[in-house]
Structures are given as structure tokens and as C-alpha cells.
Design a protein around this motif. Structure first.
Motif, PDB file in Angstrom:
ATOM      1  N   SER A 112      -5.061  13.035 -10.116  1.00  0.00           N
ATOM      2  CA  SER A 112      -6.427  13.468 -10.435  1.00  0.00           C
ATOM      3  C   SER A 112      -7.038  12.484 -11.424  1.00  0.00           C
ATOM      4  O   SER A 112      -6.333  11.649 -12.000  1.00  0.00           O
ATOM      5  CB  SER A 112      -6.421  14.877 -11.054  1.00  0.00           C
ATOM      6  N   GLY A 113      -8.317  12.577 -11.619  1.00  0.00           N
ATOM      7  CA  GLY A 113      -9.006  11.707 -12.560  1.00  0.00           C
ATOM      8  C   GLY A 113      -8.560  11.914 -13.990  1.00  0.00           C
ATOM      9  O   GLY A 113      -8.816  11.096 -14.870  1.00  0.00           O
ATOM     10  N   PHE A 114      -7.888  13.030 -14.248  1.00  0.00           N
ATOM     11  CA  PHE A 114      -7.436  13.335 -15.604  1.00  0.00           C
ATOM     12  C   PHE A 114      -5.985  12.925 -15.849  1.00  0.00           C
ATOM     13  O   PHE A 114      -5.507  13.003 -16.973  1.00  0.00           O
ATOM     14  CB  PHE A 114      -7.598  14.830 -15.883  1.00  0.00           C
ATOM     15  N   SER A 115      -5.284  12.529 -14.803  1.00  0.00           N
ATOM     16  CA  SER A 115      -3.892  12.113 -14.960  1.00  0.00           C
ATOM     17  C   SER A 115      -3.831  10.800 -15.738  1.00  0.00           C
ATOM     18  O   SER A 115      -4.531   9.852 -15.419  1.00  0.00           O
ATOM     19  CB  SER A 115      -3.227  11.909 -13.599  1.00  0.00           C
ATOM     20  N   ASN A 116      -2.996  10.770 -16.739  1.00  0.00           N
ATOM     21  CA  ASN A 116      -2.890   9.588 -17.571  1.00  0.00           C
ATOM     22  C   ASN A 116      -1.475   9.514 -18.152  1.00  0.00           C
ATOM     23  O   ASN A 116      -1.265   9.856 -19.305  1.00  0.00           O
ATOM     24  CB  ASN A 116      -3.942   9.610 -18.683  1.00  0.00           C
ATOM     25  N   PRO A 117      -0.496   9.045 -17.359  1.00  0.00           N
ATOM     26  CA  PRO A 117       0.893   9.035 -17.827  1.00  0.00           C
ATOM     27  C   PRO A 117       1.206   7.864 -18.763  1.00  0.00           C
ATOM     28  O   PRO A 117       2.216   7.185 -18.615  1.00  0.00           O
ATOM     29  CB  PRO A 117       1.680   8.955 -16.518  1.00  0.00           C
ATOM     30  N   VAL A 118       0.329   7.628 -19.747  1.00  0.00           N
ATOM     31  CA  VAL A 118       0.542   6.507 -20.673  1.00  0.00           C
ATOM     32  C   VAL A 118       1.809   6.693 -21.492  1.00  0.00           C
ATOM     33  O   VAL A 118       2.505   5.714 -21.799  1.00  0.00           O
ATOM     34  CB  VAL A 118      -0.704   6.268 -21.559  1.00  0.00           C
ATOM     35  N   SER A 119       2.153   7.926 -21.838  1.00  0.00           N
ATOM     36  CA  SER A 119       3.381   8.145 -22.610  1.00  0.00           C
ATOM     37  C   SER A 119       4.614   7.789 -21.773  1.00  0.00           C
ATOM     38  O   SER A 119       5.608   7.301 -22.312  1.00  0.00           O
ATOM     39  CB  SER A 119       3.462   9.583 -23.128  1.00  0.00           C
ATOM     40  N   LEU A 120       4.558   8.031 -20.478  1.00  0.00           N
ATOM     41  CA  LEU A 120       5.649   7.629 -19.591  1.00  0.00           C
ATOM     42  C   LEU A 120       5.784   6.109 -19.597  1.00  0.00           C
ATOM     43  O   LEU A 120       6.877   5.573 -19.732  1.00  0.00           O
ATOM     44  CB  LEU A 120       5.408   8.146 -18.169  1.00  0.00           C
ATOM     45  N   ILE A 138       0.830  -1.212   0.000  1.00  0.00           N
ATOM     46  CA  ILE A 138       0.000   0.000   0.000  1.00  0.00           C
ATOM     47  C   ILE A 138       0.862   1.259   0.000  1.00  0.00           C
ATOM     48  O   ILE A 138       0.477   2.264  -0.596  1.00  0.00           O
ATOM     49  CB  ILE A 138      -1.027   0.005   1.160  1.00  0.00           C
ATOM     50  N   ASP A 139       2.037   1.211   0.616  1.00  0.00           N
ATOM     51  CA  ASP A 139       2.878   2.401   0.652  1.00  0.00           C
ATOM     52  C   ASP A 139       3.350   2.806  -0.745  1.00  0.00           C
ATOM     53  O   ASP A 139       3.313   3.982  -1.093  1.00  0.00           O
ATOM     54  CB  ASP A 139       4.054   2.235   1.622  1.00  0.00           C
ATOM     55  N   ILE A 140       3.726   1.858  -1.566  1.00  0.00           N
ATOM     56  CA  ILE A 140       4.179   2.208  -2.918  1.00  0.00           C
ATOM     57  C   ILE A 140       2.987   2.531  -3.815  1.00  0.00           C
ATOM     58  O   ILE A 140       3.075   3.409  -4.675  1.00  0.00           O
ATOM     59  CB  ILE A 140       5.099   1.116  -3.527  1.00  0.00           C
ATOM     60  N   ILE A 141       1.861   1.878  -3.607  1.00  0.00           N
ATOM     61  CA  ILE A 141       0.651   2.201  -4.384  1.00  0.00           C
ATOM     62  C   ILE A 141       0.267   3.659  -4.140  1.00  0.00           C
ATOM     63  O   ILE A 141       0.024   4.418  -5.074  1.00  0.00           O
ATOM     64  CB  ILE A 141      -0.517   1.266  -4.016  1.00  0.00           C
ATOM     65  N   GLU A 142       0.206   4.065  -2.870  1.00  0.00           N
ATOM     66  CA  GLU A 142      -0.162   5.440  -2.527  1.00  0.00           C
ATOM     67  C   GLU A 142       0.858   6.441  -3.068  1.00  0.00           C
ATOM     68  O   GLU A 142       0.483   7.500  -3.579  1.00  0.00           O
ATOM     69  CB  GLU A 142      -0.300   5.587  -1.012  1.00  0.00           C
ATOM     70  N   SER A 143       2.136   6.110  -2.996  1.00  0.00           N
ATOM     71  CA  SER A 143       3.169   7.008  -3.489  1.00  0.00           C
ATOM     72  C   SER A 143       3.051   7.224  -5.000  1.00  0.00           C
ATOM     73  O   SER A 143       3.100   8.356  -5.476  1.00  0.00           O
ATOM     74  CB  SER A 143       4.548   6.433  -3.143  1.00  0.00           C
ATOM     75  N   VAL A 144       2.871   6.148  -5.753  1.00  0.00           N
ATOM     76  CA  VAL A 144       2.744   6.243  -7.213  1.00  0.00           C
ATOM     77  C   VAL A 144       1.475   6.991  -7.591  1.00  0.00           C
ATOM     78  O   VAL A 144       1.493   7.864  -8.456  1.00  0.00           O
ATOM     79  CB  VAL A 144       2.792   4.839  -7.860  1.00  0.00           C
ATOM     80  N   HIS A 145       0.374   6.677  -6.930  1.00  0.00           N
ATOM     81  CA  HIS A 145      -0.893   7.353  -7.257  1.00  0.00           C
ATOM     82  C   HIS A 145      -0.841   8.834  -6.928  1.00  0.00           C
ATOM     83  O   HIS A 145      -1.370   9.659  -7.675  1.00  0.00           O
ATOM     84  CB  HIS A 145      -2.065   6.662  -6.566  1.00  0.00           C
ATOM     85  N   GLN A 146      -0.213   9.174  -5.832  1.00  0.00           N
ATOM     86  CA  GLN A 146      -0.115  10.580  -5.443  1.00  0.00           C
ATOM     87  C   GLN A 146       0.736  11.371  -6.435  1.00  0.00           C
ATOM     88  O   GLN A 146       0.413  12.515  -6.768  1.00  0.00           O
ATOM     89  CB  GLN A 146       0.490  10.657  -4.041  1.00  0.00           C
ATOM     90  N   LYS A 147       1.785  10.765  -6.949  1.00  0.00           N
ATOM     91  CA  LYS A 147       2.689  11.477  -7.847  1.00  0.00           C
ATOM     92  C   LYS A 147       2.211  11.481  -9.296  1.00  0.00           C
ATOM     93  O   LYS A 147       2.320  12.500  -9.978  1.00  0.00           O
ATOM     94  CB  LYS A 147       4.090  10.862  -7.769  1.00  0.00           C
ATOM     95  N   TYR A 148       1.681  10.365  -9.791  1.00  0.00           N
ATOM     96  CA  TYR A 148       1.401  10.240 -11.221  1.00  0.00           C
ATOM     97  C   TYR A 148      -0.093  10.168 -11.571  1.00  0.00           C
ATOM     98  O   TYR A 148      -0.462  10.400 -12.708  1.00  0.00           O
ATOM     99  CB  TYR A 148       2.091   8.992 -11.787  1.00  0.00           C
TER     100      TYR A 148
END
Length: 166
Positions: free
Chosen positions: A94-102, A81-91
């Protein structure tokens, strides 16, 4: 990186893919991690992950039959859960975040996943299972279903190799 950091790194890549698929991104590549250990290149998994990106842990039934159980993700501040929360918070903040190009750029994903995995203050992984799965060495035709390692084992992620598209 030590094995615990490597597990965080590998799971970071899986969280990216799972989160992007949840947001409707299809046909994403699947990557294998190319590791370096003692000047040898190898492919290996540090985690046993099912098709739904759940981490599986080895268990033994009362009648001594081995089986896999999902690692629970309910404890705050602990893996995963710690890494899930970290990744979600950074990347995926918001509902519009979509780092597919990354995700589709293996070099950028490698660098960001290493950075994300190492950005945590503490690593909270109880019983990290000191073993690698599905090991294959690049310089030989040696493939092993697993190898047991000690807690001082060091791995360096070298590259992400695309193995397939969904």
C-alpha cells in the motif's frame, strides 16, 4: 544458492533500497554482500547495476566495441519484473507501507531477502552471465574486476556489510 538465485537475492536488496528512496527515505545505508564459497569469504557482485538500480548487461556493437545496455523489465514473469512484483506485493503493498526499519537492520534484511528470492516458484533469467564482479577475498588482498564461473557455482550469503550512507 546457485548463481541465478544469488542474482535474485542481490536484486531484492536493491529493490528494497530503490523503493524506500522513492518513498522519500534518505540516508539509507548501502550494503555489500559477504558471500561464502568453498569455505572462503568474499565480497562480489552477481549483477552489474547502475546508480538508478537498472541492471546492465554486456553487449558488443557491430564494430566490436563493448558497451552496457539496460536489461529490459517489460516481460511479465521474467527477471527482474518477477522479483520486483514479489517484493512490492509483500512489503510495499500500500502507499503507507514503509519497511525502512527492516532495511536498516542488516540481519533482518538478509533473512527476508533470502526468503523473498527463494519464494518464487520459478527463476526466469535468460543468459545469466556466469561471472562475478568486483571480487575481493577476505583472507587475502586479492581483488579482481571479475571472475568467470560455471553454472554449478554455489554461493552462500553470510552477511550484509554497511559500506556507506548516501
Amino acid at each position: 544458492m546457485n548463481l541465478v538465485e544469488a542474482k535474485y537475492f542481490e536484486y531484492t536488496i536493491n529493490i528494497f533500497k530503490k523503493s524506500l528512496e522513492y518513498r522519500g527515505n534518505d540516508n539509507l545505508p548501502t550494503y555489500k554482500i559477504l558471500w561464502k564459497h568453498n569455505d572462503k569469504l568474499l565480497f562480489a557482485n552477481t549483477l552489474n547495476i547502475d546508480n538508478d538500480y537498472n541492471i546492465l548487461i554486456n553487449k558488443l556493437s557491430p564494430d566490436f566495441n563493448p558497451y552496457h545496455d539496460e536489461l529490459p523489465i517489460v516481460e511479465n514473469g521474467k527477471f527482474p519484473i518477477d522479483i520486483i512484483e514479489s517484493v512490492h506485493q509483500k512489503y510495499f503493498h500500500s502507499g503507507f507501507s514503509n519497511p525502512v526499519s527492516l532495511y536498516n537492520d542488516p540481519l533482518a534484511l538478509l533473512k527476508e531477502s533470502i526468503s523473498s528470492a527463494k519464494s518464487l516458484d520459478k527463476f526466469h533469467l535468460d543468459n545469466p552471465e556466469y561471472r562475478l564482479l568486483n571480487v575481493s577475498y577476505l583472507d587475502s588482498k586479492t581483488t579482481l574486476p571479475f571472475i568467470l564461473i560455471d553454472e554449478n557455482f554455489e554461493l552462500e550469503p553470510v552477511s550484509l556489510i554497511e559500506v556507506s550512507k548516501n
